[in-house]
Design a protein around this motif. Structure first.
Motif, PDB file in Angstrom:
ATOM      1  N   GLY A   1      33.492 -38.427   5.457  1.00 31.96           N
ATOM      2  CA  GLY A   1      33.599 -38.763   6.879  1.00 31.96           C
ATOM      3  C   GLY A   1      32.660 -39.896   7.259  1.00 31.96           C
ATOM      4  O   GLY A   1      33.060 -40.848   7.934  1.00 31.96           O
ATOM      5  N   LEU A   2      31.420 -39.823   6.813  1.00 35.78           N
ATOM      6  CA  LEU A   2      30.446 -40.868   7.130  1.00 35.78           C
ATOM      7  C   LEU A   2      30.819 -42.185   6.457  1.00 35.78           C
ATOM      8  O   LEU A   2      30.649 -43.260   7.046  1.00 35.78           O
ATOM      9  N   TYR A   3      31.343 -42.124   5.238  1.00 36.90           N
ATOM     10  CA  TYR A   3      31.789 -43.344   4.559  1.00 36.90           C
ATOM     11  C   TYR A   3      32.927 -43.986   5.349  1.00 36.90           C
ATOM     12  O   TYR A   3      32.963 -45.209   5.530  1.00 36.90           O
ATOM     13  N   THR A   4      33.861 -43.168   5.821  1.00 35.17           N
ATOM     14  CA  THR A   4      34.964 -43.671   6.646  1.00 35.17           C
ATOM     15  C   THR A   4      34.434 -44.368   7.883  1.00 35.17           C
ATOM     16  O   THR A   4      34.879 -45.466   8.243  1.00 35.17           O
ATOM     17  N   ALA A   5      33.478 -43.734   8.553  1.00 34.70           N
ATOM     18  CA  ALA A   5      32.905 -44.276   9.782  1.00 34.70           C
ATOM     19  C   ALA A   5      32.246 -45.633   9.546  1.00 34.70           C
ATOM     20  O   ALA A   5      32.507 -46.607  10.260  1.00 34.70           O
ATOM     21  N   ILE A   6      31.389 -45.693   8.539  1.00 32.40           N
ATOM     22  CA  ILE A   6      30.622 -46.918   8.291  1.00 32.40           C
ATOM     23  C   ILE A   6      31.522 -48.026   7.743  1.00 32.40           C
ATOM     24  O   ILE A   6      31.439 -49.187   8.177  1.00 32.40           O
ATOM     25  N   SER A   7      32.396 -47.676   6.816  1.00 37.49           N
ATOM     26  CA  SER A   7      33.277 -48.675   6.211  1.00 37.49           C
ATOM     27  C   SER A   7      34.173 -49.339   7.260  1.00 37.49           C
ATOM     28  O   SER A   7      34.292 -50.566   7.302  1.00 37.49           O
ATOM     29  N   THR A   8      34.792 -48.545   8.108  1.00 32.55           N
ATOM     30  CA  THR A   8      35.736 -49.114   9.077  1.00 32.55           C
ATOM     31  C   THR A   8      35.042 -49.889  10.177  1.00 32.55           C
ATOM     32  O   THR A   8      35.554 -50.917  10.635  1.00 32.55           O
ATOM     33  N   ASP A   9      33.857 -49.445  10.616  1.00 34.25           N
ATOM     34  CA  ASP A   9      33.205 -50.118  11.736  1.00 34.25           C
ATOM     35  C   ASP A   9      32.392 -51.332  11.317  1.00 34.25           C
ATOM     36  O   ASP A   9      31.839 -52.029  12.166  1.00 34.25           O
ATOM     37  N   THR A  10      32.325 -51.569  10.024  1.00 35.40           N
ATOM     38  CA  THR A  10      31.664 -52.794   9.533  1.00 35.40           C
ATOM     39  C   THR A  10      32.691 -53.792   9.005  1.00 35.40           C
ATOM     40  O   THR A  10      32.304 -54.822   8.432  1.00 35.40           O
TER      41      THR A  10
ATOM     42  N   GLY B   1      28.991 -37.181  -3.159  1.00 34.67           N
ATOM     43  CA  GLY B   1      30.356 -36.852  -3.554  1.00 34.67           C
ATOM     44  C   GLY B   1      31.447 -37.376  -2.652  1.00 34.67           C
ATOM     45  O   GLY B   1      32.567 -36.847  -2.664  1.00 34.67           O
ATOM     46  N   CYS B   2      31.165 -38.426  -1.868  1.00 34.11           N
ATOM     47  CA  CYS B   2      32.209 -38.951  -0.987  1.00 34.11           C
ATOM     48  C   CYS B   2      33.396 -39.452  -1.807  1.00 34.11           C
ATOM     49  O   CYS B   2      33.235 -40.004  -2.890  1.00 34.11           O
ATOM     50  N   ASP B   3      34.587 -39.233  -1.274  1.00 37.30           N
ATOM     51  CA  ASP B   3      35.810 -39.655  -1.945  1.00 37.30           C
ATOM     52  C   ASP B   3      36.234 -41.004  -1.369  1.00 37.30           C
ATOM     53  O   ASP B   3      37.070 -41.081  -0.475  1.00 37.30           O
ATOM     54  N   HIS B   4      35.650 -42.088  -1.880  1.00 40.33           N
ATOM     55  CA  HIS B   4      35.959 -43.397  -1.328  1.00 40.33           C
ATOM     56  C   HIS B   4      37.393 -43.806  -1.649  1.00 40.33           C
ATOM     57  O   HIS B   4      37.999 -44.603  -0.931  1.00 40.33           O
ATOM     58  N   ASN B   5      37.961 -43.249  -2.712  1.00 41.57           N
ATOM     59  CA  ASN B   5      39.330 -43.601  -3.091  1.00 41.57           C
ATOM     60  C   ASN B   5      40.343 -43.185  -2.030  1.00 41.57           C
ATOM     61  O   ASN B   5      41.272 -43.938  -1.728  1.00 41.57           O
ATOM     62  N   ILE B   6      40.171 -42.004  -1.455  1.00 40.87           N
ATOM     63  CA  ILE B   6      41.111 -41.560  -0.427  1.00 40.87           C
ATOM     64  C   ILE B   6      40.978 -42.400   0.833  1.00 40.87           C
ATOM     65  O   ILE B   6      41.952 -42.652   1.544  1.00 40.87           O
ATOM     66  N   VAL B   7      39.756 -42.877   1.119  1.00 41.76           N
ATOM     67  CA  VAL B   7      39.542 -43.759   2.265  1.00 41.76           C
ATOM     68  C   VAL B   7      40.258 -45.088   2.028  1.00 41.76           C
ATOM     69  O   VAL B   7      40.983 -45.590   2.901  1.00 41.76           O
ATOM     70  N   VAL B   8      40.073 -45.656   0.855  1.00 35.03           N
ATOM     71  CA  VAL B   8      40.698 -46.940   0.528  1.00 35.03           C
ATOM     72  C   VAL B   8      42.220 -46.826   0.597  1.00 35.03           C
ATOM     73  O   VAL B   8      42.901 -47.658   1.213  1.00 35.03           O
ATOM     74  N   ARG B   9      42.774 -45.791  -0.013  1.00 36.80           N
ATOM     75  CA  ARG B   9      44.232 -45.626  -0.029  1.00 36.80           C
ATOM     76  C   ARG B   9      44.789 -45.391   1.372  1.00 36.80           C
ATOM     77  O   ARG B   9      45.794 -45.996   1.769  1.00 36.80           O
ATOM     78  N   SER B  10      44.140 -44.523   2.126  1.00 36.09           N
ATOM     79  CA  SER B  10      44.667 -44.121   3.436  1.00 36.09           C
ATOM     80  C   SER B  10      44.480 -45.189   4.503  1.00 36.09           C
ATOM     81  O   SER B  10      45.378 -45.423   5.313  1.00 36.09           O
ATOM     82  N   VAL B  11      43.328 -45.827   4.505  1.00 34.21           N
ATOM     83  CA  VAL B  11      42.987 -46.765   5.578  1.00 34.21           C
ATOM     84  C   VAL B  11      43.432 -48.195   5.269  1.00 34.21           C
ATOM     85  O   VAL B  11      43.914 -48.910   6.147  1.00 34.21           O
ATOM     86  N   TYR B  12      43.280 -48.606   4.001  1.00 33.19           N
ATOM     87  CA  TYR B  12      43.496 -50.009   3.672  1.00 33.19           C
ATOM     88  C   TYR B  12      44.761 -50.296   2.848  1.00 33.19           C
ATOM     89  O   TYR B  12      45.166 -51.454   2.740  1.00 33.19           O
TER      90      TYR B  12
END
Length: 328
Positions: A157-166, A189-200
């Motif tokens: 969740g925090l990775y999603t927040a920081i990645s998208t707002d920057t 243990g953040c799942d950055h792969n799901i963020v990349v796939r879902s958001v970008y």
């Protein structure tokens, strides 16, 4: 004692004393908002609290992967005032919508965690760090001061927040500390792969059609320094795109060579939403504030209860006043 530490101690005590804790998103929720709420939802559950996640708008498809979004409770079903209500990433109470603002005002105790410089400290307990890249970055520091251990879901969740707002770590506000926080999120243990796939990497065909339609009709002002993108109601209807499909248009308009600032106007039923993005020397807040909005130097927004034609005329006059006339 630091500002963060003092806030964290008060917040932890308020949470420990409460049986039920509410968390609320702003209207038109984005990645920073929903990612921060995901992390707070996980924190509260970990502390053994019953959490009421107030829903006052639809969740964009890009962020439906966050588990907490499935736990949202429609605001119209909440009949009793909440004892403790926490808002994240909302610069003022108006951003909750009329029902959300009324719920916030009736709560026995309210908390506001944010990073917008225009935040007016509207809660009983406030933590606002304008120099932070995102609310996610503020919340990371709050959790650290509370000695909260991050779960993989909270870290995601925090990775999603920081990645998208920057803007994927492109903005001037990003520092070495930001990347050190990201490293800690990976370690948690953040799942950055799901963020990349879902958001970008999951643009729908309707969203692609809308972007193509709007960007094909870009206008330029100030000798190409300003790009102007407009999404009309008929564009949404003809492409069949969901209402959140305009996300990313203003960044694409900014990324054109020679453009310093992009301005995006989105026509809605009763208002026009304005978004401003700049690269290096124009302050977006200076433009957004003319329309009663705010945000950050490189990214800001506003809304106007007026016709698209009138707002467009005001924007063009503003560009002439602040850029074209200045450059002569």
């Amino acid at each position: 004692m630091s500002e963060i530490k003092a806030f964290a101690e008060q917040l932890k005590k308020k949470i420990e004393d409460a049986e039920v804790v509410g968390i609320i998103s702003h209207k038109s929720p984005d990645g920073d908002n929903l990612g921060s709420l995901e992390a707070m939802w996980g924190c509260l559950n970990g502390m053994g609290k019953k959490v009421i996640y107030v829903s006052n708008d639809d969740v964009p498809a890009d962020f439906a992967f966050l588990p907490s979004t499935k736990e949202r409770v429609d605001i119209s079903t909440i009949k009793e005032p909440l004892r403790l209500l926490i808002a994240l990433d909302s610069s003022d109470a108006h951003r909750f919508g009329s029902k959300g603002e009324a719920l916030f005002e009736k709560a026995a105790y309210t908390v506001n965690i944010d990073h917008h410089m225009s935040n007016d400290a509207y809660a009983d307990l406030n933590c606002v760090l304008p120099k932070a890249t995102s609310t996610g970055e503020v919340l990371f520091q709050v959790f650290e001061a509370m000695d909260i251990e991050l779960t993989p879901a909270m870290a995601t969740g925090l990775y999603t927040a920081i990645s998208t707002d920057t803007g994927s770590f492109q903005y001037d506000s990003v520092t070495g500390d930001t990347h050190r926080m990201i490293a800690a999120l990976y370690d948690a243990g953040c799942d950055h792969n799901i963020v990349v796939r879902s958001v970008y990497q999951s643009m729908s065909k309707g969203k692609l059609a809308l972007h193509a339609r709007v960007l094909s009709d870009l206008k330029f002002m100030a000798d190409g320094k300003v790009s102007l993108a407009i999404c009309r109601l008929e564009d949404m209807e003809r492409t069949g795109a969901p209402k959140d499909a305009t996300e990313g248009i203003v960044e694409k308009a900014r990324n054109i060579d020679g453009v310093e600032m992009a301005i995006f106007l989105k026509e809605k039923a009763e208002e026009v939403k304005l978004s401003f993005r700049s690269k290096s020397y124009l302050d977006c807040t200076e433009f957004a504030s003319v329309f009663g909005g705010g945000g950050h130097i490189r990214a800001a927004g506003a809304s106007q209860g007026d016709s698209l034609e009138n707002v467009l005329a005001k924007v063009e006059a503003l560009v002439r006043e602040k850029i074209e006339n200045r450059d002569r």
